[in-house]
Design a protein around this motif. Sequence first.
Motif, short mmCIF file in Angstrom:
data_model
loop_
_atom_site.label_atom_id
_atom_site.label_comp_id
_atom_site.label_asym_id
_atom_site.label_seq_id
_atom_site.Cartn_x
_atom_site.Cartn_y
_atom_site.Cartn_z
N PHE A 36 -0.74 -8.45 63.50
CA PHE A 36 -1.75 -9.32 64.11
C PHE A 36 -3.11 -8.62 64.14
CE2 PHE A 36 -3.77 -10.83 68.17
CZ PHE A 36 -4.13 -12.08 67.71
N MET A 37 -3.12 -7.37 64.59
CA MET A 37 -4.36 -6.61 64.66
C MET A 37 -4.50 -5.76 63.41
SD MET A 37 -5.95 -7.01 67.73
CE MET A 37 -6.34 -5.80 68.97
N MET A 38 -5.49 -6.06 62.59
CA MET A 38 -5.63 -5.32 61.34
C MET A 38 -6.86 -4.41 61.32
SD MET A 38 -4.28 -8.21 58.73
CE MET A 38 -4.54 -9.51 59.89
N ARG A 39 -7.63 -4.46 62.41
CA ARG A 39 -8.79 -3.56 62.51
C ARG A 39 -8.32 -2.13 62.64
NH1 ARG A 39 -11.13 -5.68 67.85
NH2 ARG A 39 -10.78 -7.85 67.40
N ARG A 40 -8.99 -1.21 61.99
CA ARG A 40 -8.60 0.20 62.11
C ARG A 40 -9.76 1.10 61.69
NH1 ARG A 40 -6.49 -2.59 57.94
NH2 ARG A 40 -6.98 -1.82 55.87
N PRO A 41 -9.73 2.33 62.21
CA PRO A 41 -10.80 3.26 61.85
C PRO A 41 -10.85 3.45 60.33
CG PRO A 41 -9.46 4.16 63.63
CD PRO A 41 -8.77 2.93 63.15
N GLY A 42 -12.05 3.55 59.82
CA GLY A 42 -12.20 3.84 58.40
C GLY A 42 -12.21 2.60 57.52
N ALA A 43 -11.75 1.47 58.05
CA ALA A 43 -11.77 0.24 57.26
C ALA A 43 -12.92 -0.64 57.74
CB ALA A 43 -10.45 -0.50 57.41
N PRO A 44 -13.48 -1.42 56.84
CA PRO A 44 -14.59 -2.27 57.28
C PRO A 44 -14.08 -3.39 58.21
CG PRO A 44 -14.06 -2.72 54.99
CD PRO A 44 -13.19 -1.58 55.41
N PHE A 45 -15.02 -3.99 58.94
CA PHE A 45 -14.70 -5.18 59.70
C PHE A 45 -15.51 -6.32 59.12
CE2 PHE A 45 -15.44 -8.26 63.06
CZ PHE A 45 -14.14 -8.53 63.44
N PRO A 46 -15.00 -7.52 58.89
CA PRO A 46 -13.60 -7.91 59.08
C PRO A 46 -12.64 -7.15 58.16
CG PRO A 46 -15.00 -9.79 58.45
CD PRO A 46 -15.83 -8.60 58.36
N PRO A 47 -11.38 -7.04 58.57
CA PRO A 47 -10.41 -6.31 57.75
C PRO A 47 -10.32 -6.87 56.33
CG PRO A 47 -9.48 -6.92 59.88
CD PRO A 47 -10.80 -7.62 59.78
N PRO A 48 -10.25 -5.97 55.33
CA PRO A 48 -10.24 -6.43 53.93
C PRO A 48 -9.06 -7.35 53.61
CG PRO A 48 -10.04 -4.01 54.11
CD PRO A 48 -10.28 -4.52 55.47
N LEU B 150 -23.36 7.82 62.03
CA LEU B 150 -22.74 6.49 62.15
C LEU B 150 -21.22 6.54 62.11
CD1 LEU B 150 -25.15 4.21 60.06
CD2 LEU B 150 -25.00 4.46 62.55
N GLU B 151 -20.69 7.50 61.31
CA GLU B 151 -19.22 7.54 61.19
C GLU B 151 -18.55 8.04 62.47
OE1 GLU B 151 -21.39 8.83 59.10
OE2 GLU B 151 -21.12 10.99 58.89
N GLU B 152 -19.34 8.54 63.40
CA GLU B 152 -18.76 8.98 64.68
C GLU B 152 -18.78 7.89 65.74
OE1 GLU B 152 -20.42 12.68 66.08
OE2 GLU B 152 -20.09 13.62 64.10
N LEU B 153 -19.36 6.75 65.44
CA LEU B 153 -19.40 5.67 66.44
C LEU B 153 -18.00 5.17 66.75
CD1 LEU B 153 -22.48 3.58 65.28
CD2 LEU B 153 -22.31 5.06 67.30
N GLN B 154 -17.76 4.91 68.03
CA GLN B 154 -16.44 4.46 68.46
C GLN B 154 -16.41 2.94 68.54
OE1 GLN B 154 -13.72 6.61 69.29
NE2 GLN B 154 -15.06 8.02 68.16
N PHE B 155 -15.79 2.33 67.56
CA PHE B 155 -15.69 0.87 67.55
C PHE B 155 -14.45 0.41 68.31
CE2 PHE B 155 -18.40 1.82 63.95
CZ PHE B 155 -19.36 0.82 64.03
N LYS B 156 -14.47 -0.83 68.75
CA LYS B 156 -13.32 -1.39 69.47
C LYS B 156 -12.30 -1.92 68.47
CE LYS B 156 -15.93 -2.52 73.61
NZ LYS B 156 -16.59 -3.55 74.43
N TYR B 157 -11.40 -1.04 68.07
CA TYR B 157 -10.38 -1.47 67.13
C TYR B 157 -9.23 -2.14 67.86
CZ TYR B 157 -12.92 1.35 63.84
OH TYR B 157 -13.91 1.85 63.05
N ASP B 158 -9.14 -1.87 69.17
CA ASP B 158 -7.95 -2.26 69.91
C ASP B 158 -8.17 -3.44 70.86
OD1 ASP B 158 -9.75 -0.62 71.13
OD2 ASP B 158 -8.29 0.73 72.02
#
Lengths: 64, 392
Positions: free
Chosen positions: B12-24, B371-379
């Motif tokens: 269900f949740m496909m967001r993850r660090p290192g991958a773009p959003f929306p999930p590919p 930018l790569e250190e920004l903490q996105f809400k993956y969860d």
Amino acid sequence: MARITVDTGKCIGSAQCVLAAPDVFDQDDDGFVMVLDDNPSGEAETTARTARGICPAQAITVHD
Amino acid sequence: MTSTDAAQLVPFMMRRPGAPFPPPEYEEFRTKPGLVKAALPSGETVWLVTRHEEVRAVLTDPRISSNPANEGFPRPSRTVGAPSADEVPGWFVSLDPPDHNRFRKALIPEFTVRRIRSLRPAVEEIVDRAIDQMLARGDSAELVEDFSLTVPSLVISSLLGVPKVDRDFFEEKTKVLVTLTSTDEQRDKASEHLLRYINRLITIKSKRPGDDLISRLLQGGLLTPQELSGVAMLLLIAGHETTANNISLGVVTLLQQKQWIGDERTIEELLRYHSVADLVALRVAVEDVEIGGQLVRKGEGIVPLVAGANHDPEMFERPHEFDPSRPATGHVAFGYGVHQCLGQNLVRLEMEVAYRGLFGRIPTLEVAVPLEELQFKYDGVLFGLHALPVRW
């Protein structure tokens, strides 16, 4: 030229039409759609068609 | 029609660090016939909808319900899920027409284009004060906490008629409610405090009405005081973290493409591009229904993915590019159908005033970490940033 009608029973007052086509649509005091120009032409007609497309309640009809 | 089997289940949740959003993965789903079935952490399954046309179809079909009291309604987790209007009177996002109509009718006058325009000076004052406080503290800030969450909390409290002396309390509690790192206990406690506060406010406003939403709704008589307290909580929750996430993500995007700062078309494109409420619209079929060639049976859950729809190349060319010159109207970042976000024009106003204030008053504003250190809400249910360190 195109004739515009709205179904106020369907309208949910999101005001997307007022933003997209301010010359054609307005909101009454209760927030429901009001038609200002029911026969728009040119640019106003184009914006009215955009409003028809984005209305979340699908309350706008454009009669060609 | 298309059939499916367990082997095709996706998470269900496909967001993850290192991958773009929306999930590919959404791109792949859009090219498949029918819909894709996903497994929730609970083991339940739901249909995912990723094409723009079908997302709009789901959100307008009377055979598809928003009411969690219906059997099969998706319950992704304790915190990602909706109460029903039976559990919280006034929680009208969980009602279908015609029950939903009375609430929408009562609230529409509070969110007209004219009414929202009249709030501009109040929003400007709130934004200015938040920036004053940031500047007074030095040459750096954590923008999510110091600005993005503060502004919508104060805007909503002003809308509801919360007296200025209570706004610090209101802001503190609402932040606990929307911070992902809060424990369940902290969140329950904050929610209880806020509800108690709102109920007290309703009692006060019923005796001494002011020029605010709660007073007008009490006088309008369409809703009971108990329903009004649910409505106030709902407005608070719906308008807070969503707006904050949009503001913060927009700051990052605009700082990367500064040529668009000050261009009025950016707001609509930011809303489309970030689609923070991707997983918010949860639905269940209350009759058998066909969507995009897929038979969805009565009692099966459906999740129309707004980020999927907003990045559908059939609707938006080069969807993964941030391009405010495109016509972004038609995006479904605020949903579609009768539940489309009531506060959308207020969000637009808040974003516009926020960027005008931030970039106008702090022209040297920059992100303080790579930018790569920004903490996105993956969860979380909403996409956004946990924190945004900035400096000037």
